[in-house]
Design a protein around this motif. Sequence first.
Motif, short mmCIF file in Angstrom:
data_model
loop_
_atom_site.label_atom_id
_atom_site.label_comp_id
_atom_site.label_asym_id
_atom_site.label_seq_id
_atom_site.Cartn_x
_atom_site.Cartn_y
_atom_site.Cartn_z
N MET A 1 0.86 -1.20 0.00
CA MET A 1 0.00 0.00 0.00
C MET A 1 0.89 1.24 0.00
SD MET A 1 -3.26 -0.35 -0.17
CE MET A 1 -3.72 1.30 0.37
N MET A 2 0.48 2.22 -0.78
CA MET A 2 1.33 3.40 -0.95
C MET A 2 0.50 4.69 -0.97
SD MET A 2 3.42 1.65 -4.05
CE MET A 2 1.94 0.72 -4.45
N ILE A 3 1.11 5.76 -0.46
CA ILE A 3 0.58 7.10 -0.66
C ILE A 3 1.44 7.79 -1.70
CG2 ILE A 3 0.30 9.39 0.40
CD1 ILE A 3 -1.88 7.45 1.24
N TYR A 4 0.80 8.34 -2.71
CA TYR A 4 1.50 9.11 -3.74
C TYR A 4 1.25 10.59 -3.48
CZ TYR A 4 2.94 5.40 -7.01
OH TYR A 4 3.56 4.34 -7.61
N ILE B 1 5.34 4.11 1.82
CA ILE B 1 4.85 2.75 1.68
C ILE B 1 4.37 2.28 3.05
CG2 ILE B 1 5.46 0.36 1.14
CD1 ILE B 1 7.57 1.48 -0.78
N GLY B 2 3.21 1.66 3.09
CA GLY B 2 2.69 1.10 4.33
C GLY B 2 2.88 -0.41 4.33
N THR B 3 1.80 -1.13 4.38
CA THR B 3 1.87 -2.59 4.32
C THR B 3 2.68 -3.01 3.10
OG1 THR B 3 -0.29 -2.82 5.37
CG2 THR B 3 0.51 -4.70 4.13
N ASP B 4 3.64 -3.92 3.31
CA ASP B 4 4.48 -4.41 2.21
C ASP B 4 4.88 -5.83 2.56
OD1 ASP B 4 6.04 -4.67 -0.02
OD2 ASP B 4 7.62 -3.31 0.64
N VAL B 5 4.04 -6.78 2.21
CA VAL B 5 4.26 -8.16 2.61
C VAL B 5 4.25 -9.08 1.40
CG1 VAL B 5 3.34 -7.86 4.93
CG2 VAL B 5 1.82 -8.53 3.08
N LEU C 1 -2.72 -1.57 4.45
CA LEU C 1 -3.00 -0.26 5.07
C LEU C 1 -1.77 0.63 4.95
CD1 LEU C 1 -4.73 1.59 7.04
CD2 LEU C 1 -3.52 0.44 8.89
N VAL C 2 -2.02 1.91 4.72
CA VAL C 2 -0.94 2.88 4.78
C VAL C 2 -1.46 4.13 5.46
CG1 VAL C 2 -1.47 3.78 2.45
CG2 VAL C 2 0.80 4.16 3.44
N ASP D 1 -0.30 20.80 -4.48
CA ASP D 1 -0.01 19.45 -3.96
C ASP D 1 -1.28 18.60 -3.93
OD1 ASP D 1 2.66 20.01 -3.61
OD2 ASP D 1 2.48 20.45 -1.47
N TYR D 2 -1.15 17.34 -4.37
CA TYR D 2 -2.29 16.43 -4.32
C TYR D 2 -1.84 15.04 -3.87
CZ TYR D 2 -0.69 14.93 -8.98
OH TYR D 2 0.05 14.46 -10.04
N ILE D 3 -2.77 14.33 -3.26
CA ILE D 3 -2.50 13.05 -2.62
C ILE D 3 -3.41 11.98 -3.21
CG2 ILE D 3 -2.37 11.82 -0.42
CD1 ILE D 3 -0.43 14.18 -0.65
N GLU D 4 -2.81 10.79 -3.47
CA GLU D 4 -3.58 9.65 -3.98
C GLU D 4 -3.14 8.40 -3.24
OE1 GLU D 4 -3.72 10.62 -8.69
OE2 GLU D 4 -1.74 10.59 -7.74
N ALA D 5 -3.96 7.38 -3.30
CA ALA D 5 -3.63 6.08 -2.72
C ALA D 5 -3.42 5.07 -3.85
CB ALA D 5 -4.76 5.61 -1.80
N TYR D 6 -2.33 4.31 -3.75
CA TYR D 6 -2.00 3.28 -4.74
C TYR D 6 -1.82 1.95 -4.02
CZ TYR D 6 -1.13 6.22 -8.89
OH TYR D 6 -1.27 7.04 -9.99
#
Lengths: 57, 174
Positions: B108-111, B119-123, B131-132, B143-148
């Motif tokens: 899970m990542m926040i861009y 990077i959050g969860t990375d398994v 989850l991140v 500035d803008y934020i996205e979830a990947y």
Amino acid sequence: MMTLFEKIKTIYPQLTDHDFMTVITLQNDSDGKGDYIAKWSHPEFERPTQEQLDAIN
Amino acid sequence: MAALIPSASATGSGTMTLAGPSTNSNQTITIPDATGTMMVSGNMPAFSAYQSSAQTLSGSTDTKILFQTEEFDTNSNFASSTFTPTVAGYYQVSSSIRMNSLATSVRMMIYKNGTKYKIGTDVNTTVNNGLVTTLVYCNGTTDYIEAYANIGTGQALSASSADTWFNGSMVRGA
């Protein structure tokens, strides 16, 4: 229809999931343009050409 | 004794009002020894959205997660699954996804501004959610934020407010 990941795996079956988490990044920005190669820095395998990818279905 | 000097805005003509308490109790507001913009609920954006229409992700591909339904969006800063706050400051943002079946891995990542930021969860094991959460500064203009997310086994996500969501809130001003 095969995904970009599946096509690359067909060309290079030696690639591992770890490769796709480290030296290769496939990306999709959910903008309707589909999957694309955002990063390719594999030390051994060349980035596949669009012709190679298009030839696989 | 400190002086209180009201200062009119150079551009606005609105009235500044200090309202007294609605009870007979005396209340005190202590102004901190610092200069800055006072943050109140009206200028601290917060949003919460979730995926209401299932999105299918390709395997091993960093994919922007879609959130079609808003639960709240206090400053109208969330659109097209993207948070673009119009107030400069520091924001706590979080996102979670849940797959319909087990995947071989999840990241899970926040861009921020189209680039991987945290990077959050990375398994790399069988898993069905990720989850991140992170603190990020946004300039209030561009500035803008996205979830990947990147899942090892391509499949559809679970589209529900409890399973696949994205939320955030300002925690302090710039």
